[in-house]
Structures are given as C-alpha cells and as structure tokens.
Motif scaffolding. Structure first.
Motif, PDB file in Angstrom:
ATOM      1  N   PHE A 114      23.604 -60.006  24.938  1.00  0.00           N
ATOM      2  CA  PHE A 114      22.538 -60.416  23.739  1.00  0.00           C
ATOM      3  C   PHE A 114      22.062 -61.785  23.917  1.00  0.00           C
ATOM      4  CE2 PHE A 114      24.915 -56.802  21.818  1.00  0.00           C
ATOM      5  CZ  PHE A 114      23.895 -55.854  21.693  1.00  0.00           C
ATOM      6  N   LEU A 161      23.193 -50.605  28.132  1.00  0.00           N
ATOM      7  CA  LEU A 161      24.024 -51.423  27.688  1.00  0.00           C
ATOM      8  C   LEU A 161      25.550 -50.878  27.409  1.00  0.00           C
ATOM      9  CD1 LEU A 161      22.218 -53.468  24.814  1.00  0.00           C
ATOM     10  CD2 LEU A 161      22.637 -54.318  26.919  1.00  0.00           C
ATOM     11  N   SER A 352      14.951 -60.746   7.881  1.00  0.00           N
ATOM     12  CA  SER A 352      14.865 -59.458   8.192  1.00  0.00           C
ATOM     13  C   SER A 352      16.172 -59.167   9.325  1.00  0.00           C
ATOM     14  CB  SER A 352      13.640 -59.233   8.963  1.00  0.00           C
ATOM     15  OG  SER A 352      12.517 -59.338   8.241  1.00  0.00           O
ATOM     16  N   GLY A 354      19.065 -60.875   8.848  1.00  0.00           N
ATOM     17  CA  GLY A 354      20.225 -61.165   8.033  1.00  0.00           C
ATOM     18  C   GLY A 354      20.294 -62.673   8.194  1.00  0.00           C
ATOM     19  N   LEU A 370      10.306 -55.355  21.127  1.00  0.00           N
ATOM     20  CA  LEU A 370       9.195 -55.505  20.302  1.00  0.00           C
ATOM     21  C   LEU A 370       7.780 -55.943  20.947  1.00  0.00           C
ATOM     22  CD1 LEU A 370      10.338 -56.366  16.818  1.00  0.00           C
ATOM     23  CD2 LEU A 370       9.219 -54.224  17.302  1.00  0.00           C
TER      24      LEU A 370
HETATM   25  C1  HEM Z   1      13.997 -55.787  14.783  1.00  0.00           C
HETATM   26  C2  HEM Z   1      14.928 -55.045  14.959  1.00  0.00           C
HETATM   27  C3  HEM Z   1      16.163 -55.667  14.250  1.00  0.00           C
HETATM   28  C4  HEM Z   1      16.501 -55.732  12.893  1.00  0.00           C
HETATM   29  C5  HEM Z   1      15.190 -55.729  11.697  1.00  0.00           C
HETATM   30  C6  HEM Z   1      17.876 -56.032  12.698  1.00  0.00           C
HETATM   31  C7  HEM Z   1      18.456 -56.553  11.312  1.00  0.00           C
HETATM   32  C8  HEM Z   1      19.725 -56.524  11.182  1.00  0.00           C
HETATM   33  C9  HEM Z   1      20.187 -57.105  10.194  1.00  0.00           C
HETATM   34  C10 HEM Z   1      19.654 -57.475   8.714  1.00  0.00           C
HETATM   35  C11 HEM Z   1      21.613 -57.218  10.279  1.00  0.00           C
HETATM   36  C12 HEM Z   1      22.517 -58.091   9.296  1.00  0.00           C
HETATM   37  C13 HEM Z   1      23.418 -56.855   8.582  1.00  0.00           C
HETATM   38  C14 HEM Z   1      24.476 -57.526   7.616  1.00  0.00           C
HETATM   39  O1  HEM Z   1      23.983 -58.620   7.115  1.00  0.00           O
HETATM   40  O2  HEM Z   1      25.293 -56.825   7.031  1.00  0.00           O
HETATM   41  C15 HEM Z   1      21.840 -56.972  11.583  1.00  0.00           C
HETATM   42  C16 HEM Z   1      23.100 -56.987  12.143  1.00  0.00           C
HETATM   43  C17 HEM Z   1      23.327 -56.476  13.426  1.00  0.00           C
HETATM   44  N1  HEM Z   1      22.397 -55.916  14.188  1.00  0.00           N
HETATM   45 FE1  HEM Z   1      20.346 -55.764  13.901  1.00  0.00          FE
HETATM   46  N2  HEM Z   1      18.488 -55.702  13.708  1.00  0.00           N
HETATM   47  C18 HEM Z   1      17.567 -55.257  14.763  1.00  0.00           C
HETATM   48  C19 HEM Z   1      17.923 -54.939  16.117  1.00  0.00           C
HETATM   49  C20 HEM Z   1      18.819 -54.842  16.704  1.00  0.00           C
HETATM   50  C21 HEM Z   1      19.323 -54.482  17.856  1.00  0.00           C
HETATM   51  C22 HEM Z   1      18.321 -54.237  19.052  1.00  0.00           C
HETATM   52  C23 HEM Z   1      20.984 -54.284  18.202  1.00  0.00           C
HETATM   53  C24 HEM Z   1      21.365 -54.164  19.241  1.00  0.00           C
HETATM   54  C25 HEM Z   1      21.125 -53.827  20.389  1.00  0.00           C
HETATM   55  C26 HEM Z   1      21.307 -54.767  16.906  1.00  0.00           C
HETATM   56  C27 HEM Z   1      22.558 -54.667  16.519  1.00  0.00           C
HETATM   57  C28 HEM Z   1      23.035 -55.291  15.492  1.00  0.00           C
HETATM   58  C29 HEM Z   1      24.511 -55.623  15.141  1.00  0.00           C
HETATM   59  C30 HEM Z   1      25.623 -55.095  16.170  1.00  0.00           C
HETATM   60  C31 HEM Z   1      24.730 -56.156  14.078  1.00  0.00           C
HETATM   61  C32 HEM Z   1      25.911 -56.919  13.340  1.00  0.00           C
HETATM   62  C33 HEM Z   1      26.418 -55.952  12.339  1.00  0.00           C
HETATM   63  C34 HEM Z   1      27.537 -56.363  11.260  1.00  0.00           C
HETATM   64  O3  HEM Z   1      28.162 -57.444  12.031  1.00  0.00           O
HETATM   65  O4  HEM Z   1      27.930 -55.989  10.262  1.00  0.00           O
HETATM   66  N3  HEM Z   1      20.120 -55.092  15.946  1.00  0.00           N
HETATM   67  N4  HEM Z   1      20.637 -56.395  12.142  1.00  0.00           N
END
Ligand code: HEM
Length: 410
Positions: A114, A161, A352, A354, A370
């Motif tokens: 990443f 991945l 968006s 987090g 995107l």
């Molecule tokens: C525009 C696209 C995306 C948005 C808007 C988005 C949004 C978010 C948000 C809001 C969180 C925070 C969650 C929390 O606070 O509990 C998060 C965490 C995360 N996202 Fe994304 N995400 C996107 C794309 C992706 C992609 C492409 C991947 C992986 C290939 C991914 C993997 C993750 C992971 C592994 C976490 C951590 C979850 C955690 O630690 O609880 N996301 N994402």
C-alpha cells in the motif's frame, strides 16, 4: 459541547428511513444535536467534522474497536457496563479490534503493497484492466458502471494483492456486495457469513504461499506469515482474518465512487466539459471531490477503554461512539454549499478515509484506482448518460452508495 435536547432527533443508524437517505438526518444532527446520545445503545453519535477528527485522534488507547468497528443492533443493545476487557491474542482476532501496540504490529506486517511506490508500480496493471473492461463493455452500448466496470477492476486488484487468480474477481465482488444487503426490519448487516466465506477463499492461497516459502514476493501475505512478534507463527486462518478489511475495503468503495462521480459529472455538463479540457490535470482534482461527495462508508464505531471527554462530552469506560463520516463530508462548517458537487472545489482536508489509528490503509491505492478508472472512461467515452429508473441505491447503514448504475453510451 454537551448533548442537546433542544429538538428531539429520530436518528438511529439502523432505522429504515435513515438507511434509505441519511443526509437530512445528518444535517439536522449537525445543526441541533452534534453529539447525540442513543440511550438504548449506550452510544454517542458525532456528526460534525471537527468533533469526529478530535474523537479519532485522541490516541493512547482511549478508544478501541472492541465491539467491532461496525457493530450490529444486537451488539449495541448489549451494554458493556463499565470496563471492557481487551481481546485475547490466541487465536489472534482481526487487528481492527485491538488497541496499540497490536493494531500497529499487525497493520505494519501487511502494509508494504500500500506504500506509494508499490501503488505506482501497480498503475499499468490497473490501466490495462480498465481498458480491457471497456473493450468488452462499450460494444454492448449499456452496462452497469458500478459492478461491470469499477467492480471487476477493483476486485481484480484485490485478487492480485492476495495472490488469487484474477478469475476469482466476480466471486469476490459478489461476496463483498452481500455486505450491502441489510435486513430492513432489524437493520445492520449480518457480516459473519460473508466474512467466513471470504476467509475460506483466502486460506487456500495463504497455505500455498507458506508452502512456497513466503519469500516476500507477495508482501501482503508473506509479511504476515513471517511475523515473529508473538513467539508463534500466525495460522492461515488468523492471517486470512487480518486480511478481511482489505478484501472488503478494496472491493466495495472505489467502484461506487467511480460510478457516482461520473454520474455527477454527467448531471452537470458544464463541469464535465471543463474536466475534459485537460484530463491529465483535471481528473486528479475531480476525484478529490468524488471522494468527498460520494464516499459510501457512513460510520464506524469505537468503544471507550478510558473515561474520556470529546467535544465537551464526557464518555465513560464501556460506552461507545459512532462517528458519522457521511456527515463530515457534508459539514457546512467545513465546506461551502456542501451538498453541491463542484469538481474543482478547494478541499483542504477530508475525512472520507477516516483519521487516526484506523486511517485507510488503502488510501494511495484508492486514489490511483479512481484516477485511472475515471480517466480511462472519459478518454474512451465521448458521450454518456444514466438510466436512473433502473439505478439502485439500497438502504444501508454501512455502505450507502450506488449499488447499480446503468450507463448508456452515446
Ligand atoms: C475511495 C476508496 C476508499 C474509501 C473512501 C475508504 C474508506 C475507509 C475508511 C473511512 C476507513 C476507516 C475505518 C475506521 O475508522 O474504522 C478505512 C479503513 C481501511 N480501509 Fe479503506 N477506503 C477506501 C479504499 C480502500 C482500499 C482500496 C483498500 C484496500 C485494498 C482499503 C482497505 C482498508 C483497510 C484495511 C482499513 C483499515 C480498517 C481498520 O483498521 O479498521 N480501503 N477505509
């Protein structure tokens, strides 16, 4: 800022009318009750941008997602009544439920693909996938922009991945999309079946990596196989469990934002024309507004592990908070005319993805996907419109976005 009772707000994240369109509820919450206490769930709901940022960046294990980041109503109805134990580490639960330092140990073990340089190396692969999809779809004249275009491309990236054959992409996509199906009466999403099946799918490929020696050439999996922090190797199931958020997060979000963002541009022909005048320069700007305006994840939860004060609100150990990311993106204190899509508006900061400890691990990959998806579509498609009668945005407490957006070419 204390919880206000000036006007009673019928907000419940699982109420049918909230799941169908949360935006009016958010507007009212921000204005009247920016910190709402939901007694039945023993949970505080934060709706203002700055308060959410403050809550998520407190650190020091004040909040841990012990009740999961996406608790369903049954979980929230069970109050913690004081101190919450941290989860045992054997078997290792998903890192998202753990506090420091375990959250970070597990996250760092699979963060390598990443990083910005690794994401850059994937760009040609993503562009080829996008163009292959367009080769197949454009001759049909109409197709589902969410599922058939971005959906398959994002799911294919997840497969790569996770070292899974790319022809698993439709299955990954279908499985993840089940998460958007909510029980309209009970609310919430029963994620256990979907997650269980996702873990089952991944386990086979993790075992294969282990048998092949996990030499680091598949960094996401190999990093977790080689993790030696806990005095024992993680099992294949424990590793697959760590990767569930990637499996879902990587598949669910980008396709909905791509399709919705292109729909907003089609609805504002002047803006679309401006973007088209210089795609190389304008698409990277336009996707930032798409991320603000169209991001489908509505909220996440945390549980207080210490007595803590956020935005003037005292929160006791065991109580939960819900932070409304969907509301933060529409906060009028942060953005002028937040309900208008403006492709080149100034966006100094955004929630968006987090904030704080759980900040999206896929942020660079998401932005690259995107950019490539929007750019490839606009280059290949001189004119398009949407069949909104057949468009589908399912009620959802979690991922409220366009599940299906039929586009008509020409
Ligand atoms: C525009 C696209 C995306 C948005 C808007 C988005 C949004 C978010 C948000 C809001 C969180 C925070 C969650 C929390 O606070 O509990 C998060 C965490 C995360 N996202 Fe994304 N995400 C996107 C794309 C992706 C992609 C492409 C991947 C992986 C290939 C991914 C993997 C993750 C992971 C592994 C976490 C951590 C979850 C955690 O630690 O609880 N996301 N994402």
């Amino acid at each position: 800022m204390a919880t206000s009772t000036a006007r009673r707000i019928a907000y419940d994240p699982f109420a049918r009318e909230v799941m169908a369109d949360p935006l009016p509820f958010y507007r009212q919450l921000r204005a009247d009750t920016p910190v709402l206490f939901l007694e039945k769930y023993d949970t505080f709901v934060f709706s203002r941008f700055q308060d959410i940022l403050d809550a998520l960046t407190i650190g020091n294990n004040a909040f841990i997602a012990t009740d999961t980041t996406l608790p369903d109503p049954a979980r929230l109805l069970r109050h913690n009544e004081g101190k919450v134990a941290e989860l045992p580490l054997d078997p290792m639960p998903i890192g998202a439920l753990l506090g420091s330092p375990h959250y970070e140990v597990l996250r760092q073990a699979h963060i390598k693909p990443f990083r910005p340089r690794a994401v850059l190396e994937l760009e040609d692969f993503v562009r080829t996938l996008a163009n292959e999809r367009l080769d197949a779809l454009l001759p049909q004249g109409q197709f589902d922009l969410t599922l058939d275009y971005g959906g398959i491309v994002s799911a294919s990236v997840v497969c790569r991945l996770l070292d899974m054959p790319l022809d698993f992409a439709p299955e990954v996509l279908a499985l993840v999309n089940q998460l958007s199906l909510t029980d309209p009466d009970g609310g919430g999403t029963d994620i256990s079946v979907t997650i269980g099946r996702g873990v089952e799918m991944m386990v086979e490929f993790i075992a294969r990596r282990r048998n092949a020696g996990a030499d680091g050439s598949v960094p996401m999996i190999d990093g977790l196989i080689r993790l030696d922090h806990y005095g024992r190797p993680l099992t294949d199931v424990e590793i697959a469990t760590q990767l569930v958020c990637v499996f879902v997060g990587g598949t669910e979000t980008v396709p909905k934002i791509t399709a919705h963002g292109l729909m907003e541009l089609a609805a504002a022909p002047d803006q679309l024309e401006e973007v088209r005048t210089d795609l190389d320069r304008h698409v990277p700007i336009a996707i930032e507004e798409m991320i603000r305006f169209c991001a489908p994840a509505q909220w996440f939860a945390r549980t207080a592990h210490k007595d803590v004060t956020v935005a003037g609100q005292q929160i006791r150990v065991g109580q939960r908070i819900i932070v409304l990311f969907g509301s933060a993106g529409r906060d009028e204190a942060e953005f002028d005319e937040p309900d208008r899509f403006v492709w080149n508006r100034r966006i100094p900061r955004v929630l968006s993805f987090g904030a704080g400890q759980h900040f999206c691990i896929g942020v660079h990959l998401a932005r690259m996907e995107l950019r490539v998806l929007v750019d490839a579509f606009l280059r290949r498609v001189p004119s398009f419109r949407f069949d909104m009668d057949r468009a589908l945005r399912l009620p959802s407490s979690f991922q409220w976005g366009w599940n299906s957006l039929p586009v008509i070419i020409g």
